[in-house]
Design a protein around this motif. Structure first.
Motif, short mmCIF file in Angstrom:
data_model
loop_
_atom_site.label_atom_id
_atom_site.label_comp_id
_atom_site.label_asym_id
_atom_site.label_seq_id
_atom_site.Cartn_x
_atom_site.Cartn_y
_atom_site.Cartn_z
N ALA A 203 0.83 -1.20 0.00
CA ALA A 203 0.00 0.00 0.00
C ALA A 203 0.87 1.25 0.00
N GLY A 204 1.91 1.25 0.83
CA GLY A 204 2.79 2.40 0.88
C GLY A 204 3.52 2.63 -0.44
N THR A 205 3.85 1.55 -1.12
CA THR A 205 4.54 1.68 -2.40
C THR A 205 3.61 2.22 -3.46
N TRP A 206 2.37 1.74 -3.48
CA TRP A 206 1.39 2.27 -4.43
C TRP A 206 1.09 3.74 -4.12
N ARG A 207 1.09 4.10 -2.83
CA ARG A 207 0.89 5.51 -2.47
C ARG A 207 2.04 6.37 -3.01
N LYS A 208 3.26 5.86 -2.87
CA LYS A 208 4.43 6.58 -3.38
C LYS A 208 4.32 6.79 -4.89
N LEU A 209 3.74 5.80 -5.58
CA LEU A 209 3.57 5.88 -7.03
C LEU A 209 2.34 6.68 -7.45
N GLY A 210 1.55 7.13 -6.48
CA GLY A 210 0.42 8.00 -6.79
C GLY A 210 -0.81 7.28 -7.29
N ASP A 211 -1.03 6.02 -6.84
CA ASP A 211 -2.20 5.26 -7.28
C ASP A 211 -3.08 4.97 -6.06
N PRO A 212 -4.06 5.86 -5.77
CA PRO A 212 -4.86 5.69 -4.55
C PRO A 212 -5.73 4.43 -4.55
N GLU A 213 -6.22 4.00 -5.71
CA GLU A 213 -7.10 2.84 -5.71
C GLU A 213 -6.33 1.55 -5.43
N LYS A 214 -5.13 1.44 -5.98
CA LYS A 214 -4.32 0.26 -5.67
C LYS A 214 -3.81 0.32 -4.23
N THR A 215 -3.60 1.54 -3.73
CA THR A 215 -3.25 1.70 -2.32
C THR A 215 -4.39 1.18 -1.45
N ALA A 216 -5.61 1.60 -1.77
CA ALA A 216 -6.77 1.16 -0.99
C ALA A 216 -6.97 -0.34 -1.09
N ALA A 217 -6.78 -0.90 -2.28
CA ALA A 217 -6.96 -2.35 -2.45
C ALA A 217 -5.97 -3.12 -1.57
N ALA A 218 -4.74 -2.61 -1.48
CA ALA A 218 -3.74 -3.29 -0.63
C ALA A 218 -4.13 -3.19 0.84
N PHE A 219 -4.60 -2.03 1.28
CA PHE A 219 -5.05 -1.89 2.67
C PHE A 219 -6.23 -2.81 2.96
N GLU A 220 -7.14 -2.95 1.99
CA GLU A 220 -8.29 -3.83 2.19
C GLU A 220 -7.86 -5.29 2.30
N ARG A 221 -6.86 -5.69 1.51
CA ARG A 221 -6.33 -7.05 1.64
C ARG A 221 -5.67 -7.23 3.01
N PRO A 227 -8.40 -8.44 10.50
CA PRO A 227 -9.62 -7.62 10.54
C PRO A 227 -9.84 -6.85 11.83
N ALA A 228 -9.09 -7.13 12.88
CA ALA A 228 -9.26 -6.42 14.14
C ALA A 228 -8.23 -5.31 14.33
N ASN A 229 -7.46 -5.01 13.31
CA ASN A 229 -6.39 -4.03 13.42
C ASN A 229 -6.95 -2.62 13.17
N TRP A 230 -7.10 -1.85 14.23
CA TRP A 230 -7.74 -0.53 14.13
C TRP A 230 -6.95 0.43 13.24
N SER A 231 -5.62 0.29 13.23
CA SER A 231 -4.80 1.24 12.47
C SER A 231 -5.02 1.09 10.97
N LEU A 232 -5.41 -0.10 10.53
CA LEU A 232 -5.69 -0.29 9.10
C LEU A 232 -6.96 0.44 8.70
N TYR A 233 -7.96 0.43 9.58
CA TYR A 233 -9.17 1.21 9.31
C TYR A 233 -8.81 2.69 9.21
N LEU A 234 -7.91 3.15 10.08
CA LEU A 234 -7.50 4.55 10.05
C LEU A 234 -6.74 4.87 8.77
N ASP A 235 -5.86 3.98 8.35
CA ASP A 235 -5.12 4.20 7.10
C ASP A 235 -6.08 4.35 5.92
N LEU A 236 -7.07 3.47 5.86
CA LEU A 236 -8.04 3.55 4.77
C LEU A 236 -8.90 4.80 4.88
N ALA A 237 -9.29 5.15 6.10
CA ALA A 237 -10.09 6.36 6.30
C ALA A 237 -9.33 7.60 5.84
#
Length: 327
Positions: A203-221, A227-237
């Motif tokens: 996700a961080g690498t896709w963010r560096k490359l400027g692709d928000p949808e692929k960044t989001a897809a990686a965070f969702e994976r 699924p109980a990791n609160w920081s991942l919800y924050l990253d996506l938010a």
């Protein structure tokens, strides 16, 4: 320092070491010679002689202080003692302090004995230490200086492919601008076992490359794996807020709060995004109350900026939020 000056410093250190001079001063000259030309073998040869002849004195010198020079020498002594993990951790700290010097060009760092014994976990931690001061490594000259690190990652990731360690190594590759190599290392980690951290790094690498949808897809994976990791919800938010989708951002922070209801950063983000979405004075008041608990100044400023972008909020409350942001 010229090669002649390096040789003079090494020669002086050798004379002092063998003629009753101060061991501490000899180490000082030798570490200075290494800093001037890390790839030159002679300072290490003299240090090895000192280590053989005056080990107890040297141990006192290198353990007594944590200056850059003593940590540098400690890295080589750890290598001589067969403690390859200690060696790489020390040189990682030195590199993080002064990445403008190619410390890893030290002959021992590319030695087969070192590369065959250092653990993936230690190399990964050392790689993280090289980045901890926030220096810009995404330049041609830095990529050249970090070639020994890249070579070590290639060797160790094949020999000892621990998924989380590989993911952390991939962060260094990304930081050096080697995004394709970073993705490839993440793929290698996945071939052993899929873990949350690998997707976060992607996700961080896709963010560096400027692709928000692929960044989001990686965070969702990543959320699918943890699924109980609160920081991942924050990253996506935060990502959705960057895109202006505050409704989804609010939903994601609410989901995160189901897992960590007291987390102040998550609560502050939720309040900021609710204030922006609904124009709620109560949400902005909650954010104002939480701002002092946020350690990251830039993130605090970003949340206040988002919340205060709704012009329907009371002017006095907006002024208070901005003043708290700057306090």
């Amino acid at each position: 320092m010229s090669s002649r000056a390096v040789a003079a410093g090494v020669g002086l250190a050798r004379v002092m070491a063998h003629c009753g001079g101060s061991t501490e001063t000899a180490v000082h000259y030798l570490s200075g010679a290494i800093a001037s030309a890390p790839e030159e073998p002679e300072p290490y040869t003299v240090l090895s002689e000192l280590w053989s002849d005056k080990r107890s004195e040297l141990a006192e010198v290198v353990q007594a202080a944590d200056s850059l020079r003593t940590v540098l020498v400690r890295s080589y002594f750890s290598y001589l003692e067969g403690d390859m993990d200690g060696a790489v951790l020390a040189i990682g700290s030195v590199t993080g302090a002064r990445p403008d010097i190619p410390w890893a060009r030290a002959p021992w760092f590319s030695d087969a004995e070192f590369l065959g014994a250092v653990s993936a976990d230690a190399l990964a931690e050392a790689a993280m230490r090289t980045m901890e001061r926030g220096h810009d490594l995404d330049t041609d000259i830095m990529r050249e200086r970090f070639q020994p690190w890249i070579h070590a990652i290639d060797r160790v990731s094949v020999r000892d492919p621990l998924p989380e360690a590989l993911a952390r190594m991939a962060i260094l590759l990304r930081t050096c601008g080697l995004t394709d190599a970073s993705f490839a290392l993440c793929d290698r980690a996945d071939s052993v076992e899929r873990v949350m951290l690998t997707e976060v790094v992607r996700a961080g690498t896709w963010r560096k490359l400027g692709d928000p949808e692929k960044t989001a897809a990686a965070f969702e994976r990543a959320l699918g794996l943890d699924p109980a990791n609160w920081s991942l919800y924050l990253d996506l938010a935060d990502l959705r807020a960057e895109q202006g989708d505050f409704a989804t951002a609010v939903q994601l922070t609410a989901q995160g709060l189901e897992h960590e209801a007291a987390e102040p950063t998550l609560r502050a983000a939720g309040a900021a995004y609710r204030a922006r979405l609904t124009g709620s004075p109560a949400a902005l008041r909650e954010l104002i109350d939480l701002v002092p608990q946020l350690a990251n100044d830039s993130y605090r400023a970003l949340l206040v900026k988002h919340a205060c972008a709704d012009p329907s909020l009371p002017e006095e409350l907006l002024a208070e939020a901005r003043s708290v942001q700057n306090s």
